[in-house]
Motif scaffolding. Structure first.
Motif, short mmCIF file in Angstrom:
data_model
loop_
_atom_site.label_atom_id
_atom_site.label_comp_id
_atom_site.label_asym_id
_atom_site.label_seq_id
_atom_site.Cartn_x
_atom_site.Cartn_y
_atom_site.Cartn_z
N GLY A 38 1.67 -12.27 5.68
CA GLY A 38 0.71 -11.30 5.19
C GLY A 38 1.01 -11.00 3.74
O GLY A 38 1.08 -11.90 2.92
N PHE A 39 1.21 -9.72 3.43
CA PHE A 39 1.54 -9.34 2.06
C PHE A 39 3.00 -8.92 1.92
O PHE A 39 3.39 -8.39 0.88
CB PHE A 39 0.63 -8.20 1.59
CG PHE A 39 -0.79 -8.64 1.40
CD1 PHE A 39 -1.13 -9.50 0.36
CD2 PHE A 39 -1.78 -8.20 2.25
CE1 PHE A 39 -2.44 -9.90 0.17
CE2 PHE A 39 -3.09 -8.60 2.07
CZ PHE A 39 -3.42 -9.45 1.04
N SER A 40 3.81 -9.14 2.95
CA SER A 40 5.21 -8.74 2.87
C SER A 40 6.12 -9.96 2.82
O SER A 40 5.85 -10.98 3.45
CB SER A 40 5.58 -7.85 4.06
OG SER A 40 5.36 -8.55 5.26
N LYS A 41 7.20 -9.82 2.07
CA LYS A 41 8.17 -10.90 1.93
C LYS A 41 9.08 -10.91 3.15
O LYS A 41 9.68 -9.90 3.50
CB LYS A 41 8.98 -10.72 0.65
CG LYS A 41 9.97 -11.83 0.42
CD LYS A 41 10.55 -11.85 -0.99
CE LYS A 41 11.33 -10.63 -1.33
NZ LYS A 41 12.07 -10.76 -2.59
N VAL A 42 9.19 -12.07 3.82
CA VAL A 42 10.00 -12.19 5.02
C VAL A 42 11.39 -12.74 4.68
O VAL A 42 12.40 -12.24 5.17
CB VAL A 42 9.32 -13.12 6.05
CG1 VAL A 42 10.21 -13.36 7.25
CG2 VAL A 42 7.99 -12.56 6.47
#
Length: 114
Positions: free
Chosen positions: A95-99
């Motif tokens: 999505g829009f988050s860094k994993v």
């Protein structure tokens, strides 16, 4: 002037051909669009069949990928393919988050942990 403008070709074709009646051009446009739709549907069916039978990675299926390439993540495979020199970072997003952020060095390529 646009790079791909070929006015000389347009002039050549218009000089050496006769105009097509509008109703005939429309008829052939419809015929070609139906043919294109059938061809696209068949290509979609072929892709679905290949995925369903387990041949979606055709390079792996036909033996063009080595075990070393299969052990790499897709990002590492791409970086190796375009011959990235030096080091960098591979950032995995959801999505829009860094994993995840993995350092990448072209000399020592890390293996994927399954």
């Amino acid at each position: 002037m646009a790079l791909f403008e070929m006015k000389w070709l347009r002039r050549f074709v218009r000089r050496h051909t006769n105009p097509i009646p509008e109703h005939r051009a429309d008829l052939w446009k419809r015929r070609l669009s139906i043919g294109y739709a059938i061809l696209a549907w068949q290509a979609f069916g072929l892709v679905c069949y290949m995925v369903f039978t387990g041949r979606n990675d055709w390079a792996k299926h036909y033996g063009y990928k080595s075990e070393e390439d299969l052990a790499l993540s897709p990002a590492q495979q791409f970086a190796k393919h375009i011959r990235v020199e030096g080091s960098g970072k591979i950032i995995r997003l959801s999505g829009f988050s860094k994993v995840e952020e993995v350092p990448f060095d072209s000399n020592t390529v890390e293996r994927v942990k399954d």
